[in-house]
Design a protein around this motif. Structure first.
Motif, mmCIF file in Angstrom:
data_model
loop_
_atom_site.group_PDB
_atom_site.id
_atom_site.type_symbol
_atom_site.label_atom_id
_atom_site.label_comp_id
_atom_site.label_asym_id
_atom_site.label_seq_id
_atom_site.Cartn_x
_atom_site.Cartn_y
_atom_site.Cartn_z
ATOM 1 N N VAL A 242 -4.738 1.562 -12.300
ATOM 2 C CA VAL A 242 -4.709 0.615 -11.178
ATOM 3 C C VAL A 242 -4.474 1.085 -9.967
ATOM 4 O O VAL A 242 -5.017 0.410 -9.145
ATOM 5 N N GLN A 244 -5.027 4.101 -8.590
ATOM 6 C CA GLN A 244 -6.172 4.556 -8.169
ATOM 7 C C GLN A 244 -7.150 3.658 -7.675
ATOM 8 O O GLN A 244 -7.823 3.840 -6.467
ATOM 9 N N LEU A 245 -7.573 2.697 -8.442
ATOM 10 C CA LEU A 245 -8.492 1.581 -8.026
ATOM 11 C C LEU A 245 -7.919 0.792 -6.805
ATOM 12 O O LEU A 245 -8.741 0.715 -5.897
ATOM 13 N N LEU A 246 -6.843 0.460 -6.731
ATOM 14 C CA LEU A 246 -6.268 -0.228 -5.465
ATOM 15 C C LEU A 246 -6.449 0.424 -4.446
ATOM 16 O O LEU A 246 -6.980 -0.130 -3.342
ATOM 17 N N GLU A 249 -9.740 0.347 -3.106
ATOM 18 C CA GLU A 249 -10.179 -0.839 -2.305
ATOM 19 C C GLU A 249 -9.448 -0.907 -1.030
ATOM 20 O O GLU A 249 -10.048 -1.486 -0.157
ATOM 21 N N PHE A 250 -8.376 -0.529 -0.880
ATOM 22 C CA PHE A 250 -7.578 -0.625 0.390
ATOM 23 C C PHE A 250 -8.285 0.296 1.342
ATOM 24 O O PHE A 250 -8.167 -0.060 2.609
ATOM 25 N N LEU A 255 -10.238 -3.123 8.552
ATOM 26 C CA LEU A 255 -9.762 -4.403 8.019
ATOM 27 C C LEU A 255 -8.975 -4.396 6.806
ATOM 28 O O LEU A 255 -7.717 -4.725 6.634
ATOM 29 N N THR A 256 -9.474 -3.906 5.722
ATOM 30 C CA THR A 256 -8.500 -3.842 4.389
ATOM 31 C C THR A 256 -7.555 -2.401 4.635
ATOM 32 O O THR A 256 -6.431 -3.065 3.945
ATOM 33 N N ALA A 259 -4.881 -4.885 6.101
ATOM 34 C CA ALA A 259 -4.265 -5.576 4.988
ATOM 35 C C ALA A 259 -3.408 -4.826 4.100
ATOM 36 O O ALA A 259 -2.172 -5.336 3.822
ATOM 37 N N ALA A 260 -4.055 -3.724 3.727
ATOM 38 C CA ALA A 260 -2.894 -2.873 2.705
ATOM 39 C C ALA A 260 -1.597 -2.441 3.538
ATOM 40 O O ALA A 260 -0.487 -2.601 2.841
ATOM 41 N N ILE A 262 0.002 -4.323 5.705
ATOM 42 C CA ILE A 262 0.625 -5.625 5.665
ATOM 43 C C ILE A 262 1.383 -5.587 4.078
ATOM 44 O O ILE A 262 2.830 -6.360 4.042
ATOM 45 N N LEU A 263 0.747 -5.230 3.186
ATOM 46 C CA LEU A 263 1.052 -5.479 1.863
ATOM 47 C C LEU A 263 2.085 -4.353 1.233
ATOM 48 O O LEU A 263 2.465 -4.593 0.166
ATOM 49 N N GLY A 266 5.642 -4.748 -0.159
ATOM 50 C CA GLY A 266 5.436 -5.660 -1.412
ATOM 51 C C GLY A 266 5.101 -4.714 -2.831
ATOM 52 O O GLY A 266 5.701 -4.672 -3.437
ATOM 53 N N LEU A 267 3.788 -3.914 -2.204
ATOM 54 C CA LEU A 267 3.450 -3.024 -3.152
ATOM 55 C C LEU A 267 4.265 -1.943 -3.781
ATOM 56 O O LEU A 267 4.026 -1.585 -4.766
ATOM 57 N N PHE A 270 6.458 -3.456 -6.280
ATOM 58 C CA PHE A 270 5.172 -3.590 -7.473
ATOM 59 C C PHE A 270 4.988 -2.205 -8.208
ATOM 60 O O PHE A 270 5.149 -2.235 -9.260
#
Lengths: 337, 337
Positions: A242, A244-246, A249-250, A255-256, A259-260, A262-263, A266-267, A270
């Protein structure tokens, strides 16, 4: 209470073990810690003088991750883990902590310290985080590949005591890992074990499916070492996949990436929530001493947490309580005759 | 080639099954499809006239998700799944697809269609997506809880044929699910199975750890039904937990919501990649007919994919090839005597 730490075991040893030991010795003044390993290497990484309750026991050899466990324990008589285990056997210390080779850890517990009276098969019992408030203690995840129903009953007895005394859970809910929640589900082992657990004086909540484990439907999960190992390693594999996949994507575009960022905080939480190594060491329950296996990638904090665990283990007399309960069970069986 | 679809099985039936059947019948004109179920309900949800190669076989009863499988198959003789399975038995159709009760699906295959000559234990074989390019076929995940080593050898034979003929993998890599990669690892079952698989004329890549499964280290994974079920349901449980946790992090505040919106398209791919239901239906290999279990939450597209799978199963003569290979094995054994 004397606790030996295998100074040479783990991906970041001896730095992690020495720093963890110093931290723990400073925090808990009711224990004595012995770092077992190569004196020179231990001294090389230490950054401050040792507190009074922290000493070194020299050991010349080291068991490596790639060593064949049982063979290494037999042949490397001066390995840090073997020396530490022998100290338990000879009552020089009460506990051993290692972040090294898991197989060698189990072999040391079984072959050097030996089993508790009445215990037929010890169990390796890591703790998995859940989505709920609780954590789940799982026994067994690999000490015994082909247990009998009676062994699983002993796991339940030991798991209940450890859960109460070390994890602080009152009257823990005991579940049996199975392929369905209905009472009659399962393979021969679980079908035969189910009524035995039901008859035991524990809070048995019945069969638990693998998909519900992370929802925290029980506090102690009973299973054979093979299935427990599959459960644990699948959890590890899927969680790692999960991330690795995330990550992929980030990194897709600017832009991604933003976004990453910002997150990120929280991550991090997680990731922590899913990282079963965070929860602490896994005891080998049923051997003659407090044997705690810390995760291979343990840092000093993880080592310090393992010491905290070993301390509770000893302070709350887990071994004595297991022996008492098992003896009761044997008496009951004799009464039945 | 005639394919029966259990019109009443699945969370979104009969809408999903009827729409999927129409789509499949239009796409493949070399097959005939029979929707088995309540005629009135089927007609109620149909939005266009049926193509010529799509018909209805009325069945009065329905097996529910909560029904006890073997009992339901025996008692509900007019249930859509039972009627469809009987049609296979009586050679009126060649295949059955259902998105309903998995236990009843297995019981129908075993009790109504029956085992292939020489096959001792059929296996339920879903496909898991991996991080690599390939998918992994896993047998067994629950048809047989206490298999013997010889059964696992038959799983390997069947898995190889299905992987080649339906999944299109040439000379698939066969792995044995185990607690370590070394040849001598495992419980009694895997230790005894290892040399048998090594001697088999398949590309045996040895023991596979659960944490490596999603990395795609083999194409066909052999395991007992209990462990396979644990593997599958743990994967499902962890993946679902991950999405719950992620969602929670995303809803944290306005900024994280914005970030989540940016990442949404990528995360959709990500979710798809982890959703094992996307890959299609799971065959029950070793029974006398093409029995395909589609996921309970199948939509019309998933039903249509299951038809595609059943079509390949029949077109490429999976059953005949399994029978031939198993017969060869029996001959070889006789030669050895």
């Amino acid at each position: 209470m004397k606790i030996a730490i295998d100074a040479m075991g783990g991906d970041f040893a001896p730095k992690s073990t020495v720093e963890g030991a110093i931290e723990a010795a400073k925090r808990f003044n009711d224990i004595e810690i012995v770092l077992v390993g190569k004196t020179e290497e231990i001294n090389k990484v230490k950054t401050e003088p040792f507190p009074k309750n922290l000493t070194i026991q020299h050991a010349e050899e080291v068991i490596l991750t790639e060593d064949e466990p049982a063979r290494a324990v037999r042949k490397k008589k001066e390995a840090s883990l073997v020396v530490a285990s022998r100290m338990v056997k000879e009552k020089e210390v009460d506990a051993v902590i290692t972040a090294g080779n898991t197989g060698a850890f189990m072999a040391s517990g079984l072959l050097i310290a030996g089993r508790l009276a009445g215990i037929e098969r010890p169990a390796l019992a890591p703790v998995l985080p859940t989505m709920g408030e609780n954590e789940i203690l799982i026994l067994d995840v690999g000490a015994n590949m082909d247990p009998k129903p009676e062994h699983l009953v002993q796991y339940a007895v030991m798991g209940k005591i450890y859960s109460e005394q070390v994890l602080g859970i009152q009257n823990p809910r005991i579940g049996l890992l199975n392929v369905g929640t209905e009472d009659t589900k399962g393979n021969e082992l679980t079908k035969k074990t189910f009524p035995l657990l039901k008859a035991l004086s524990v809070q048995f909540v019945g069969n638990v499916e693998a998909r519900d484990v992370l929802n925290g439907v029980c506090d102690v999960l009973i299973t054979d070492g093979f299935s427990g190992n599959i459960l644990l390693k699948t959890t590890e594999g899927v969680a790692s996949t999960v991330f690795q996949l995330l990550k992929k994507e980030f990194m897709h575009n600017t832009l991604t990436k933003l976004a990453a960022a910002i997150l990120k905080p929280g991550l991090k939480n997680f990731k922590k929530k899913l990282d079963y190594s965070e929860v602490g060491g896994a005891p080998l329950l049923g051997v003659n001493g407090a044997f705690i296996k810390a995760h291979g990638s343990s840092d000093s904090k993880a080592i310090m947490n393992a010491v905290r665990q070993a301390r509770l283990f000893l302070k709350n007399q887990v071994i004595e309580k297991i022996e008492q309960e098992i003896a009761k069970g044997v008496e009951n069986q004799n009464d039945d005759k």
